[in-house]
Design an enzyme around this catalytic site. Structure first.
Site, PDB file in Angstrom:
ATOM      1  N   ALA A 196       0.845  -1.202   0.000  1.00 27.15           N
ATOM      2  CA  ALA A 196       0.000   0.000   0.000  1.00 27.15           C
ATOM      3  C   ALA A 196       0.878   1.249   0.000  1.00 27.15           C
ATOM      4  O   ALA A 196       1.973   1.248   0.542  1.00 27.15           O
ATOM      5  CB  ALA A 196      -0.898   0.000   1.224  1.00 27.15           C
ATOM      6  N   GLY A 215       0.670  -5.711  -0.108  1.00 28.02           N
ATOM      7  CA  GLY A 215      -0.090  -5.690  -1.345  1.00 28.02           C
ATOM      8  C   GLY A 215       0.760  -6.026  -2.558  1.00 28.02           C
ATOM      9  O   GLY A 215       0.253  -6.566  -3.547  1.00 28.02           O
ATOM     10  N   GLU A 270       0.757  -9.644  -2.698  1.00 30.63           N
ATOM     11  CA  GLU A 270      -0.593 -10.107  -3.061  1.00 30.63           C
ATOM     12  C   GLU A 270      -0.851  -9.942  -4.558  1.00 30.63           C
ATOM     13  O   GLU A 270      -1.481 -10.792  -5.191  1.00 30.63           O
ATOM     14  CB  GLU A 270      -1.644  -9.354  -2.231  1.00 30.63           C
ATOM     15  CG  GLU A 270      -1.594  -9.762  -0.757  1.00 30.63           C
ATOM     16  CD  GLU A 270      -2.620  -9.029   0.089  1.00 30.63           C
ATOM     17  OE1 GLU A 270      -2.536  -7.782   0.169  1.00 30.63           O
ATOM     18  OE2 GLU A 270      -3.509  -9.695   0.656  1.00 30.63           O
ATOM     19  N   GLU A 329       1.403  -7.212   7.261  1.00 30.50           N
ATOM     20  CA  GLU A 329       0.240  -6.469   7.759  1.00 30.50           C
ATOM     21  C   GLU A 329       0.003  -6.647   9.259  1.00 30.50           C
ATOM     22  O   GLU A 329      -0.450  -5.742   9.941  1.00 30.50           O
ATOM     23  CB  GLU A 329      -1.023  -6.895   6.991  1.00 30.50           C
ATOM     24  CG  GLU A 329      -1.098  -6.352   5.566  1.00 30.50           C
ATOM     25  CD  GLU A 329      -0.254  -7.129   4.569  1.00 30.50           C
ATOM     26  OE1 GLU A 329       0.487  -8.063   4.968  1.00 30.50           O
ATOM     27  OE2 GLU A 329      -0.332  -6.800   3.374  1.00 30.50           O
TER      28      GLU A 329
END
Ligand code: NAI
Length: 693
Positions: free
Chosen positions: A61, A102, A105, A125
């Site tokens: 992020a 992210g 991911e 996270e």
């Protein structure tokens, strides 16, 4: 442009370009979707590569977007991953340096992954009290297996790409240059159908229920007050039991939303940003020129001087320690050696590193040997006369442009600066004990401290791995000025009916690493005694409980005398409640005519914590601290304030400032009620329904 698009033969290459770590902000996400669509529309293109330019594949992020509407704007990371995963041509993630959160991911949504060695792979996270919310908990176990995925997700720790070579995460480890290697790989798989999707894989783990239950038990036992690690396990469990991928994604989503709202995650995210914010000084821009620091001198090789020296030696900066007498110097150097030897015994330091560090530290009795140091840090006795003599001498011997720093914890840095003809070079660097361990460094800005000196000290604090927080000049600076109010309340609580053990237990249950009385015994109760004696003269209007003085009069200085608020056994730091001390306290209440009452733990916690909050508000109002989050950083990194509560000011925001003020009004009606007049800033923010942060 936050991503570049190029075509090389039959392969489209999308290169993320959002420095410093290719955070997946809105425009980067859009650029990925645009790139993939463009490649799908181009008949010549048979395969698509997503890679990162600069220093990372992607760090996840974009922290600049945190808490802003852009973070949720379409295309969200979910959408991006859907577009990638459902592409009709193979998409390959080509990874170097960093694939985290992210970023990983996104890679998991690709059909293939290739990487070079040395890349840090993580889903961190959990460290912000969250879980990977873009399919990470569902895809990682499908790809690398239940156990390794659970370990990565629950710990949040990075693993090197080469260590994952056989895990199934990567389809190929590229030996040479990443992008050409990825293109070669892309050409090889361009026509393979069906396209492999991680979501279609099944997790094959015999007796997974037993393993999951075992994980829940172990994770629960170590997670303490944090809910996220256990939720990670639950999300992963949903990937295992299925039945469909979408069901697992729904569970992940719901758990993620719960965690985002949890006070623990809010506190962790606050601390994350507070640490970054602390290094910014409004009137000292980031490009302020800095002075070069290649050598350090320290005056005084006592408790603090020695610990401070170790910080620089650890960072590879040579240090010279100056003392008045050979015995003191020998003793100081021997303590440092012993500290390093202990680390070596614990296996935390190699012989090589030991030699390097000891080699970086030398001693002297002669000021002429330190004149060329780039910065000198004074850590002599806390006495203005001694400081004056030292600073007059430093003014004589130090080369022009050297920074003159003082480690004073209570004295006026402006006055210290006035002993020199170069007050612009003088600054406070207030380390915390043990200085080689504690992360906090208060950087005290004098009236005349140069901006370049400030910027240099700030950068130096990062170099020695400290959290630098700027404080203006006042008695006690940010941290100790606030703790003084906390200690006063702790003393009053004793007079009114509590005993040390109850106070310590209550505040430790709230989450503090150590209560005030255990802390006093560790630090030495004589230090506070010494300071109070000065205050009785300088500020006779400030009241204290006499119990701490009575304790010191009994010779009970703490662990160092095997007796303080508690009794200690030789070689054992465990505190045992002390009958003589408790009798002294009860008798003192009678002597001053206070009828002891039962005090609730809630009252103890509120009085201790809100006394910090009120003084913090005062400090903020006076401009001693730049921002509320700086005060939180001081307490999180230097005073053992519970991280999951985000610091005193953030905690007050969480409780609600009107509630804090209401509690204070109640205590204002009790003994020493004058201590509870809300700071003007606190009163105003509470009335306006605002918060500190
Ligand atoms: P300390 O008493 O352990 O060490 C002081 C050292 O300075 C002694 O070794 C002494 O021989 C030497 N010294 C005294 N006068 C000198 C001079 N004129 N020239 C050269 N050396 C001289 O004291 P400590 O605890 O290390 O404190 C030093 C400073 O750090 C004080 O200003 C104190 O307020 C501050 N400080 C102390 C903390 C603590 O927890 N002990 C925490 C933060 C700051």
């Amino acid at each position: 442009m936050t991503a570049e698009y190029k075509v090389d033969g039959a392969v489209a290459v999308i290169t993320l370009n959002n420095p410093p770590v290719n955070g997946l902000g809105h425009s980067t996400r859009s650029a990925i979707v645009d790139g993939v669509r463009r490649a799908l529309d181009d008949d010549k293109v048979k395969a698509i590569i997503i890679t990162g330019g600069g220093k990372a594949f992607s760090g996840g992020a974009d922290i600049k977007e945190f808490n802003s509407p852009k973070a949720q704007a379409e295309p969200t990371l979910h959408t991006v991953i859907n577009v990638v995963e459902n592409a009709t041509k193979p998409v390959i993630a080509a990874i170097h340096a960093v694939a985290m959160g992210g970023g990983l991911e996104l890679a998991l949504g690709c059909h293939y992954r290739v990487a070079v060695a040395g890349a840090q792979i993580a889903l961190p996270e959990v460290k912000l009290g969250l879980l990977p919310g873009a399919g990470g908990t569902q895809r990682l176990p499908r790809l690398i297996g239940l156990e390794p995925a659970l370990n990565m997700i629950v710990s949040g720790n990075p693993v090197l790409s080469e260590k994952l070579a056989k895990s199934g995460l990567f389809d190929q480890l590229i030996e040479d240059e990443l992008v050409p290697g990825a293109i070669a790989f892309a050409n090889k798989v361009a026509d393979v159908r069906p396209l492999p999707r991680v979501r279609d894989k099944k997790i094959d783990y015999p007796n997974h229920e037993a393993y999951l239950q075992f994980s829940r038990n172990t994770v629960r036992a170590v997670a303490g007050p944090y809910p996220a690690p256990l939720k990670c396990v639950e999300a992963i469990a949903a990937a295992v039991v299925g039945p469909r991928f979408e069901d697992g994604i729904k569970v992940e989503r719901a758990l993620f939303m719960e965690l985002v709202q949890s006070p623990e995650s809010k506190a962790l995210r606050h601390a994350f940003f507070a640490e970054r914010a602390a290094s910014k000084i409004p009137d000292v821009p980031e490009d302020t020129p800095q002075r070069s620091i290649k050598s350090v001198a320290i005056i005084g090789a006592g408790t603090m001087g020695g610990g401070i020296a170790m910080n620089f030696a650890n960072a590879g900066i040579p240090v010279k320690l100056l003392e008045m007498k050979p015995e003191a110097l020998e003793k100081g150097l021997a303590t440092i050696r012993k500290n390093y030897e202990n680390s070596m015994k614990k296996g935390k330091l190699t012989q090589d590193k030991f030699d390097q560090r000891m080699g970086a530290i030398s001693g002297t009795l002669d000021y002429s040997e330190i004149g060329q140091a780039d910065i000198v840090i004074e850590a002599v006795f806390e006495d203005m006369k001694v400081k004056e003599a030292v600073f007059r001498k430093l003014d004589e011997v130090m080369k022009p442009g050297a920074i003159l720093a003082s480690n004073t914890s209570t004295l006026d840095v402006n006055q210290i600066a006035s002993f020199t003809k170069r007050p612009q070079d003088v600054i406070g660097t207030h380390f915390f004990s043990p200085a080689n361990v504690m992360r906090l460094l208060e950087i005290v800005r004098g009236e005349k401290t140069g901006k370049d000196v400030l910027a240099t000290a700030m950068a130096l604090s990062r170099k020695i791995k400290k959290v630098g927080v700027v404080s203006g000049v006042c008695d006690g600076f940010i941290g100790n000025r606030m703790i003084e109010q906390y200690s006063r309340q702790a003393g009053f609580l004793l007079e009114e009916g509590a005993l040390p053990e109850q106070v310590d237990k209550a505040i430790e249950k709230f989450g503090f690493a150590m209560g005030p009385f255990r802390m006093g015994d560790l630090a030495g109760n004589d230090i506070g005694w010494y300071i109070r004696k000065r205050r009785y003269v300088e500020k006779p209007e400030v009241t204290y409980s006499k119990t701490a003085d009575l304790l010191c009069e009994m010779g009970r200085y703490g662990q160092k005398t095997s007796a303080g608020w508690y009794d200690y056994k030789p070689g054992d730091r465990k505190p045992y409640p002390s009958q003589v001390v408790n009798d002294m306290i009860v008798k003192h209440s009678a002597d001053i005519g206070v009828e002891r009452r039962k005090i609730s733990d809630q009252e103890i916690v509120e009085r201790l914590v809100y006394s910090l909050v009120n003084e913090g508000a005062q400090i903020l109002e006076e401009g001693i601290a730049i921002r509320a989050s700086d005060i939180d950083m001081v307490y999180l990194s230097g005073y053992g304030f519970p991280l999951f509560r985000g610091g005193p000011m953030f905690h007050a925001d969480t409780v609600g400032l009107p509630n804090v003020v209401m509690a204070m009004e109640k205590y204002a009606r009790g003994r020493h009620g004058d201590a509870w007049k809300p700071a003007a800033l606190l009163a105003r923010l509470a009335a306006e329904g605002k918060t500190f942060n």
